[in-house]
Design a protein around this motif. Structure first.
Motif, PDB file in Angstrom:
ATOM      1  N   VAL A 153       0.868  -1.180   0.000  1.00 63.52           N
ATOM      2  CA  VAL A 153       0.000   0.000   0.000  1.00 63.52           C
ATOM      3  C   VAL A 153       0.900   1.224   0.000  1.00 63.52           C
ATOM      4  CG1 VAL A 153      -1.746   1.300   1.276  1.00 63.52           C
ATOM      5  CG2 VAL A 153      -1.839  -1.197   1.224  1.00 63.52           C
ATOM      6  N   ILE A 154       0.633   2.137  -0.912  1.00 63.02           N
ATOM      7  CA  ILE A 154       1.462   3.333  -1.065  1.00 63.02           C
ATOM      8  C   ILE A 154       0.669   4.536  -0.584  1.00 63.02           C
ATOM      9  CG2 ILE A 154       2.729   4.768  -2.699  1.00 63.02           C
ATOM     10  CD1 ILE A 154       1.968   1.608  -4.200  1.00 63.02           C
ATOM     11  N   ILE A 155       1.281   5.315   0.283  1.00 64.12           N
ATOM     12  CA  ILE A 155       0.609   6.480   0.853  1.00 64.12           C
ATOM     13  C   ILE A 155       1.389   7.739   0.468  1.00 64.12           C
ATOM     14  CG2 ILE A 155      -0.182   7.625   2.960  1.00 64.12           C
ATOM     15  CD1 ILE A 155      -1.608   5.040   2.515  1.00 64.12           C
ATOM     16  N   ALA A 156       0.667   8.722  -0.047  1.00 65.64           N
ATOM     17  CA  ALA A 156       1.239  10.041  -0.305  1.00 65.64           C
ATOM     18  C   ALA A 156       0.742  10.993   0.769  1.00 65.64           C
ATOM     19  CB  ALA A 156       0.795  10.543  -1.679  1.00 65.64           C
ATOM     20  N   THR A 157       1.633  11.765   1.315  1.00 66.56           N
ATOM     21  CA  THR A 157       1.221  12.774   2.291  1.00 66.56           C
ATOM     22  C   THR A 157       1.645  14.141   1.789  1.00 66.56           C
ATOM     23  OG1 THR A 157       1.589  13.631   4.515  1.00 66.56           O
ATOM     24  CG2 THR A 157       3.227  12.108   3.675  1.00 66.56           C
ATOM     25  N   ALA A 158       0.653  14.989   1.584  1.00 62.60           N
ATOM     26  CA  ALA A 158       0.920  16.284   0.976  1.00 62.60           C
ATOM     27  C   ALA A 158       1.764  17.161   1.875  1.00 62.60           C
ATOM     28  CB  ALA A 158      -0.398  16.978   0.649  1.00 62.60           C
ATOM     29  N   ALA A 159       1.372  17.239   3.114  1.00 69.91           N
ATOM     30  CA  ALA A 159       2.071  18.144   4.014  1.00 69.91           C
ATOM     31  C   ALA A 159       3.516  17.713   4.229  1.00 69.91           C
ATOM     32  CB  ALA A 159       1.335  18.215   5.348  1.00 69.91           C
ATOM     33  N   GLY A 160       3.769  16.445   4.134  1.00 67.13           N
ATOM     34  CA  GLY A 160       5.131  15.968   4.310  1.00 67.13           C
ATOM     35  C   GLY A 160       5.909  15.852   3.019  1.00 67.13           C
ATOM     36  N   ASN A 161       5.242  16.124   1.879  1.00 70.45           N
ATOM     37  CA  ASN A 161       5.909  15.946   0.580  1.00 70.45           C
ATOM     38  C   ASN A 161       6.604  14.591   0.524  1.00 70.45           C
ATOM     39  OD1 ASN A 161       5.217  18.236  -0.831  1.00 70.45           O
ATOM     40  ND2 ASN A 161       6.957  19.433  -0.092  1.00 70.45           N
ATOM     41  N   THR A 162       5.885  13.558   0.933  1.00 69.92           N
ATOM     42  CA  THR A 162       6.508  12.254   1.123  1.00 69.92           C
ATOM     43  C   THR A 162       5.619  11.144   0.557  1.00 69.92           C
ATOM     44  OG1 THR A 162       7.538  13.043   3.159  1.00 69.92           O
ATOM     45  CG2 THR A 162       7.420  10.668   2.884  1.00 69.92           C
ATOM     46  N   ILE A 163       6.254  10.125  -0.015  1.00 69.39           N
ATOM     47  CA  ILE A 163       5.563   8.922  -0.458  1.00 69.39           C
ATOM     48  C   ILE A 163       6.133   7.753   0.335  1.00 69.39           C
ATOM     49  CG2 ILE A 163       4.928   7.495  -2.434  1.00 69.39           C
ATOM     50  CD1 ILE A 163       4.095  10.414  -2.750  1.00 69.39           C
ATOM     51  N   MET A 164       5.262   6.991   0.988  1.00 64.94           N
ATOM     52  CA  MET A 164       5.717   5.863   1.800  1.00 64.94           C
ATOM     53  C   MET A 164       5.020   4.589   1.325  1.00 64.94           C
ATOM     54  SD  MET A 164       5.554   7.799   5.496  1.00 64.94           S
ATOM     55  CE  MET A 164       6.656   6.726   6.395  1.00 64.94           C
ATOM     56  N   THR A 165       5.780   3.518   1.267  1.00 61.69           N
ATOM     57  CA  THR A 165       5.248   2.231   0.823  1.00 61.69           C
ATOM     58  C   THR A 165       5.288   1.242   1.977  1.00 61.69           C
ATOM     59  OG1 THR A 165       5.984   2.624  -1.438  1.00 61.69           O
ATOM     60  CG2 THR A 165       5.521   0.350  -0.822  1.00 61.69           C
ATOM     61  N   PHE A 166       4.156   0.619   2.240  1.00 61.92           N
ATOM     62  CA  PHE A 166       4.032  -0.341   3.333  1.00 61.92           C
ATOM     63  C   PHE A 166       3.696  -1.727   2.774  1.00 61.92           C
ATOM     64  CE2 PHE A 166       2.835   3.774   5.065  1.00 61.92           C
ATOM     65  CZ  PHE A 166       3.546   3.834   6.252  1.00 61.92           C
ATOM     66  N   SER A 167       4.255  -2.719   3.382  1.00 64.66           N
ATOM     67  CA  SER A 167       3.857  -4.087   3.076  1.00 64.66           C
ATOM     68  C   SER A 167       2.645  -4.429   3.941  1.00 64.66           C
ATOM     69  CB  SER A 167       5.005  -5.052   3.380  1.00 64.66           C
ATOM     70  OG  SER A 167       4.564  -6.379   3.207  1.00 64.66           O
ATOM     71  N   VAL A 168       1.521  -4.710   3.303  1.00 70.00           N
ATOM     72  CA  VAL A 168       0.296  -4.984   4.063  1.00 70.00           C
ATOM     73  C   VAL A 168      -0.431  -6.175   3.430  1.00 70.00           C
ATOM     74  CG1 VAL A 168      -1.643  -3.893   5.242  1.00 70.00           C
ATOM     75  CG2 VAL A 168       0.130  -2.456   4.264  1.00 70.00           C
ATOM     76  N   PRO A 169       0.079  -7.364   3.606  1.00 70.94           N
ATOM     77  CA  PRO A 169      -0.570  -8.522   2.972  1.00 70.94           C
ATOM     78  C   PRO A 169      -1.994  -8.741   3.457  1.00 70.94           C
ATOM     79  CG  PRO A 169       1.172  -9.198   4.492  1.00 70.94           C
ATOM     80  CD  PRO A 169       1.293  -7.724   4.331  1.00 70.94           C
ATOM     81  N   GLU A 170      -2.335  -8.183   4.639  1.00 74.52           N
ATOM     82  CA  GLU A 170      -3.704  -8.308   5.125  1.00 74.52           C
ATOM     83  C   GLU A 170      -4.718  -7.836   4.085  1.00 74.52           C
ATOM     84  OE1 GLU A 170      -1.141  -7.071   6.749  1.00 74.52           O
ATOM     85  OE2 GLU A 170      -1.427  -7.029   8.915  1.00 74.52           O
ATOM     86  N   VAL A 171      -4.373  -6.780   3.379  1.00 71.69           N
ATOM     87  CA  VAL A 171      -5.317  -6.212   2.413  1.00 71.69           C
ATOM     88  C   VAL A 171      -5.583  -7.189   1.276  1.00 71.69           C
ATOM     89  CG1 VAL A 171      -5.611  -4.387   0.689  1.00 71.69           C
ATOM     90  CG2 VAL A 171      -4.688  -3.835   2.952  1.00 71.69           C
ATOM     91  N   PHE A 172      -4.555  -7.918   0.903  1.00 73.77           N
ATOM     92  CA  PHE A 172      -4.638  -8.725  -0.315  1.00 73.77           C
ATOM     93  C   PHE A 172      -4.805 -10.212  -0.023  1.00 73.77           C
ATOM     94  CE2 PHE A 172      -1.871  -5.044  -0.752  1.00 73.77           C
ATOM     95  CZ  PHE A 172      -2.543  -4.332  -1.729  1.00 73.77           C
ATOM     96  N   ALA A 173      -5.025 -10.549   1.252  1.00 73.91           N
ATOM     97  CA  ALA A 173      -5.112 -11.952   1.626  1.00 73.91           C
ATOM     98  C   ALA A 173      -6.292 -12.622   0.943  1.00 73.91           C
ATOM     99  CB  ALA A 173      -5.266 -12.065   3.139  1.00 73.91           C
ATOM    100  N   THR A 174      -6.179 -13.902   0.786  1.00 77.65           N
ATOM    101  CA  THR A 174      -7.233 -14.670   0.143  1.00 77.65           C
ATOM    102  C   THR A 174      -7.950 -15.507   1.191  1.00 77.65           C
ATOM    103  OG1 THR A 174      -5.900 -14.784  -1.841  1.00 77.65           O
ATOM    104  CG2 THR A 174      -7.723 -16.333  -1.669  1.00 77.65           C
ATOM    105  N   ALA A 175      -9.249 -15.361   1.272  1.00 78.85           N
ATOM    106  CA  ALA A 175     -10.023 -16.085   2.282  1.00 78.85           C
ATOM    107  C   ALA A 175     -10.367 -17.485   1.807  1.00 78.85           C
ATOM    108  CB  ALA A 175     -11.311 -15.328   2.590  1.00 78.85           C
ATOM    109  N   PRO A 176     -10.277 -18.467   2.701  1.00 77.01           N
ATOM    110  CA  PRO A 176     -10.699 -19.803   2.318  1.00 77.01           C
ATOM    111  C   PRO A 176     -12.220 -19.887   2.265  1.00 77.01           C
ATOM    112  CG  PRO A 176     -10.075 -19.754   4.620  1.00 77.01           C
ATOM    113  CD  PRO A 176      -9.748 -18.406   4.070  1.00 77.01           C
ATOM    114  N   SER A 177     -12.699 -20.780   1.499  1.00 79.36           N
ATOM    115  CA  SER A 177     -14.148 -20.981   1.396  1.00 79.36           C
ATOM    116  C   SER A 177     -14.567 -22.185   2.224  1.00 79.36           C
ATOM    117  CB  SER A 177     -14.541 -21.191  -0.065  1.00 79.36           C
ATOM    118  OG  SER A 177     -15.872 -21.629  -0.138  1.00 79.36           O
ATOM    119  N   THR A 178     -15.751 -22.121   2.808  1.00 81.42           N
ATOM    120  CA  THR A 178     -16.253 -23.250   3.584  1.00 81.42           C
ATOM    121  C   THR A 178     -17.144 -24.140   2.740  1.00 81.42           C
ATOM    122  OG1 THR A 178     -18.095 -21.898   4.325  1.00 81.42           O
ATOM    123  CG2 THR A 178     -16.171 -22.016   5.750  1.00 81.42           C
ATOM    124  N   ARG A 179     -17.407 -23.735   1.506  1.00 79.93           N
ATOM    125  CA  ARG A 179     -18.329 -24.527   0.696  1.00 79.93           C
ATOM    126  C   ARG A 179     -17.597 -25.675   0.002  1.00 79.93           C
ATOM    127  NH1 ARG A 179     -20.996 -20.159  -3.000  1.00 79.93           N
ATOM    128  NH2 ARG A 179     -18.849 -19.458  -2.991  1.00 79.93           N
TER     129      ARG A 179
END
Lengths: 251, 473
Positions: free
Chosen positions: A225-251
Motif C-alpha cells: 500500500v502506497i501512501i502520499a502525504t501532501a504536508a510531508g511531501n513524502t511517499i511511503m510504501t508499506f507491506s500490508v498482505p492483510e489487504v490482499f489476503a485470500t479467504a478460504p471458502s467453507t463450501r
C-alpha cells in the motif's frame, strides 16, 4: 492535483486540469513536456468547479471516465474513455434518490470526494461530504452499480464515518475499501446491500512528519500500500498482505 | 518448481485443518456447529482471473518449513500470526493461528476479514514503511537579495524554511553544500508551501507568501533565525503565489492563482486587514497569475499568467490560453483589462514564474520554469504582442534547472536565480546572454542533485505495467 488514475488495460494516465475544467489523458509512458492524447473540455461537458475537478476516476473495463460535480448539482458525469474535445457525458448519476452529497465550492475551493470502482462486484463507491466536512471529517460511502444511470438509489451504504482523505482505494477480491486516516490504514468491508455500520479494521501505519492530506494507491502484486502525504511531501510504501489476503471458502 | 501463492495458502489450510481438525474442532468449534466431513472444512477456491494475487509466487521451501513448524506450535500466538502474515509466511501464520481460537474459527468460517479483525484487535505494532520517497534537501522556489546586508535569501517550499547566505558565497566543486548563515524553519514560523519572497530595502524585513494550505503572509525581522514566530501575519486569500511592493506608496501586491486576482494591501497590513483594492474579473485576463513586478517610475504593474482559464461557477467555461505577461496600471482596480499583453511563440514563455524589473533600463527579467531559462524583455513599459526577448540565459553551462525565482542586485549588477530543480541559486552578470556559466553557485545539495520537485504530494497512482509510482503535484 488531488487525484489521478492509471489505466493498466489501455496504458493511459488520466488527470484533471482543475483550473481549466478539463480531463486530460496521457500515454502511460508519457515523459517530459508531452501533450495529452485526448482532452475533454468545453460547454457540452458540463464540467464545473475547481476543487470539484480535482478528483477523477476510471472504469477501464467499461471504457469510462468519471467526474463529480459540486453541490447543488451533486452529479457523477460519465464520459467515454476515448472522448475528445467538447463532448457531453454518456450518462449521469444524480437526483434526490442517489443521496449524493459532493460538497460545495467555496470561491473555487472545496473538494469533491474521490470515487472508485470495484470491478469484481460491478460497484461504484462514492463517499459523501457535504455537511460532514470536506476531505476528512468523514461521511458515508454510497455504493452503486457501476453501470447505474439517473436518479437511482444506492445498492448499499457504509455509514462510517469514513475519512477518505484525497483518495481511497478498493480491493475487489476481498470487498475492501482502504483508506488512510489518523496514522492508520482503515479497511472497511464493502456490504452487499443495506446499511453497514461495521467498524473498520485499523492497522497502525504512522506517517511521521505532517501526516495530513493523504492519497493512497495499491500494488496487489507485491501486496503493498502506497501512501502520499501532501504536508510531508513524502511517499511511503508499506507491506500490508492483510489487504490482499485470500479467504478460504467453507463450501 | 514454483507454485502460486494462493494455491499454496489453500493447500496449507486444507492440510492443516485436516491434520489437526479433530483436535481443533473439539477445542474451539461451537457446539451447534454442524457435523461435517473434515475434507469439506476448507476447499481450494478458484480465484477471479483479475485478481492480481494470481501473480504472486512462493517458494516450495515454505511448505517444508511449515511442516516442521507443526510440531512446534505454542499457545496464544496472535502477534506471531500477524507477524507471519505480514512476512508472507502462510505456514507460520497458520501455525500461530492455531493458538488463537477466534482467528481459527473465523478462518474455518471462511471469513478472513473477521480473522484479521481478531488479529489486529489483539494490538499490533505499527507498520513501518518499506520505502520512503522524500527530498531531504530544500526546494528553492524564490530568491531575494538584501544589498544592504550583502545577503541572499532562498525560499524553500519543500522543508518549509528560508535560508540566508552571504551574497558572495560560492559552493566549490567537491563540497557537498554551503551551510546557511541563518535558517528560519519550524512550527513557530508558520511557513508552509512558501513561494513568494520580498525583502524590505529599508529595514531588511523578510516577507513570505504561500500558495496553498496556510493562506498567510508572514513577516520576519532581518535577524530572525531558527524556529521563531513571525513579527507579523496577514491572512490572505487561498492560492497566493507571489509578492511585489510599491515602496513609494507603501502598497503590497500579491497574485492569487485562483479565482484569479491581484490583491493590494497596505504594506503594513496584518491580521484580517482588508485589501485596498483588487483586480479581478473576466476582462482582466488574469488566467492563473503567478509572477508580479511593480514599475514605480511608469506606474505600471506586470503579471505573468499561465493561461489557465475558467469561471468555477459556470460549467464548461474552461480554456487554455498561451502564457503571457500582462501589463496594468499600478492603480488598476476591479475588472480592468490589461493595457498591453506580451504573448506568442516568439516570447518563449512557458510557465513563467517570478519576474523583476530593472527600473534603470526598463528590462523585465522572467524566471521561465519549464523552458529552463531566464528571459529578458526590453522596454517592458511599452512592449506588447509577440516579441522576442532581448536576452535569454539558457543552456547546459548555466546550471539552470526549473528556475522559478529571480532577483536583481543593481548595486553589484547581478541577476540571481533560484532553481527549483537542483537545490541551488545561481548568479549571472546583469547583462548575461546565452549559454553562460554562473558567476557563483550556492548549493544546498551535492553537485548534480536533481530535486524531486515534490510540491504538496496529495495523491498517488501505481503504474502496474512499469511498476512505477505516479505522483502529481
Amino acid at each position: 492535483m488531488h487525484d489521478l488514475a492509471y489505466d493498466a488495460i489501455h496504458d493511459e494516465i488520466v488527470v484533471t486540469s482543475p483550473l481549466t475544467q478539463a480531463i486530460l489523458t496521457f500515454r502511460g509512458g508519457a515523459d517530459g513536456e508531452e501533450a495529452p492524447i485526448r482532452v475533454i473540455q468545453g460547454p457540452k461537458t458540463g464540467i464545473q468547479g475547481v476543487g470539484a475537478t480535482g478528483k477523477v476516476a476510471i472504469d477501464p473495463d467499461n471504457n469510462v471516465i468519471m467526474l463529480a460535480t459540486p453541490a447543488p448539482r451533486n452529479e457523477i458525469l460519465f464520459f467515454a474513455r476515448e472522448a475528445n474535445g467538447d463532448v457531453a457525458p454518456i450518462r449521469k448519476i444524480g437526483g434526490p434518490d442517489t443521496m449524493l452529497d459532493n460538497g460545495s465550492q467555496r470561491e473555487g475551493g472545496g473538494n469533491v470526494p474521490a470515487m472508485r470502482v470495484d470491478p469484481i462486484h460491478n460497484l461504484l463507491l462514492i463517499p459523501t461530504l457535504g455537511q460532514r466536512g470536506s476531505n476528512g471529517s468523514g461521511g458515508r460511502v454510497l455504493i452503486f452499480d457501476r453501470n447505474a444511470s439517473g436518479n437511482v438509489k444506492p445498492k448499499a451504504i457504509i455509514t462510517g464515518p469514513v475519512r477518505t482523505g484525497n483518495q481511497f482505494e478498493v480491493y475487489g477480491p476481498n470487498r475492501l475499501l482502504i483508506a488512510h486516516n489518523r496514522d492508520a490504514l482503515e479497511l472497511w468491508r464493502i456490504p452487499e446491500s443495506g446499511e453497514s455500520s461495521e467498524p473498520p479494521l485499523r492497522i497502525p501505519a504512522p506517517l511521521g512528519r505532517n501526516s495530513a492530506d493523504t492519497g493512497i494507491a495499491l500494488d496487489p502484486a507485491h501486496k503493498e500500500v502506497i501512501i502520499a502525504t501532501a504536508a510531508g511531501n513524502t511517499i511511503m510504501t508499506f507491506s500490508v498482505p492483510e489487504v490482499f489476503a485470500t479467504a478460504p471458502s467453507t463450501r | 518448481m514454483r507454485v502460486r501463492t494462493h494455491e499454496v495458502v489453500m493447500a496449507v489450510l486444507t492440510m492443516t485443518l485436516i491434520a489437526t481438525g479433530g483436535l481443533v474442532l473439539a477445542a474451539s468449534a461451537p457446539p451447534a456447529a454442524p457435523s461435517t466431513d473434515t475434507s469439506r472444512l476448507v476447499s481450494i477456491q478458484t480465484m477471479p482471473l483479475s485478481s492480481p494475487d494470481m501473480c504472486a509466487w512462493v517458494d516450495p521451501a515454505e511448505l517444508t518449513a511449515f511442516s516442521s513448524q507443526i510440531d512446534e506450535a505454542s499457545p496464544d500466538q496472535t502477534e506471531d500470526a500477524l507477524a507471519a502474515f505480514r512476512r508472507g509466511r502462510p505456514g507460520a501464520f497458520l501455525m500461530a493461528s492455531l493458538g488463537a481460537p477466534n482467528i481459527l474459527t473465523s478462518l474455518q468460517q471462511g471469513n478472513l476479514y473477521a480473522a484479521l479483525q481478531q488479529l489486529t484487535s489483539a494490538g499490533s505494532s505499527p507498520l513501518t514503511a518499506l520505502r520512503t520517497i522524500r527530498d531531504t534537501h530544500p526546494t528553492y522556489s524564490a530568491v531575494a537579495v538584501d544589498v544592504n546586508a550583502n545577503e541572499i535569501i532562498l525560499q524553500d517550499n519543500n522543508l518549509w524554511s528560508y535560508r540566508v547566505f552571504n551574497r558572495q558565497d560560492n559552493t566549490p566543486a567537491g563540497v557537498e553544500l554551503t551551510p546557511p548563515k541563518r535558517l528560519v524553519q519550524g512550527d513557530k514560523t508558520a511557513l508552509q508551501f512558501n513561494n513568494g519572497l520580498y525583502v524590505d530595502p529599508k529595514n531588511g524585513d523578510i516577507y513570505s507568501v504561500e500558495s496553498d494550505t496556510g493562506d498567510k503572509m508572514v513577516v520576519f525581522p532581518h535577524e530572525a533565525d531558527g524556529n521563531v514566530a513571525p513579527k507579523r501575519i496577514l491572512n490572505t486569500p487561498h492560492r497566493v503565489y507571489n509578492i511585489a511592493v510599491d515602496e513609494t506608496r507603501s502598497e503590497l501586491f500579491v497574485t492569487v492563482e485562483y479565482p484569479p486576482e491581484v490583491v493590494v494591501y497596505s504594506k503594513d497590513a496584518g491580521g484580517d486587514t482588508q485589501p485596498l483594492r483588487r483586480i479581478q474579473g473576466d476582462a482582466t485576463g488574469l488566467d492563473a497569475p503567478h509572477g508580479i513586478a511593480v514599475d514605480e517610475k511608469n506606474r505600471l504593474l506586470y503579471v505573468t499568467t499561465w493561461g489557465h482559464h475558467s469561471n468555477f461557477r459556470i460549467p464548461g467555461t474552461g480554456r487554455f490560453f498561451p502564457p503571457a505577461i500582462k501589463v496594468y496600471s499600478l492603480d488598476a482596480r476591479g475588472d480592468s483589462a490589461p493595457l498591453r499583453v506580451i504573448t506568442g511563440d516568439r516570447t518563449q514563455l512557458n510557465w513563467p514564474a517570478a519576474i523583476k524589473l530593472n527600473p534603470d533600463t526598463g528590462d523585465l527579467y522572467v524566471a521561465n520554469d519549464i523552458n529552463q531559462s531566464v528571459l529578458v524583455f526590453r522596454n517592458a513599459a511599452t512592449a506588447q504582442g509577440n516579441v522576442a526577448p532581448v536576452r535569454v540565459i539558457k543552456g547546459d553551462k548555466t546550471r539552470l534547472r526549473n528556475p522559478t525565482g529571480v532577483a536583481l542586485d543593481l548595486k553589484n549588477q547581478e541577476v540571481w536565480v533560484s532553481n527549483l530543480g537542483n537545490a541551488s541559486a545561481t548568479v549571472y552578470p546583469l547583462m548575461a546572454n546565452g549559454n553562460v556559466a554562473p558567476l557563483r553557485v550556492v548549493r544546498s545539495a551535492p553537485d548534480g542533485k536533481r530535486s524531486l520537485n515534490f510540491g504538496r504530494t496529495a495523491a498517488v497512482a501505481y503504474d502496474s505495467r512499469r511498476e512505477q509510482l505516479l505522483v502529481p503535484n
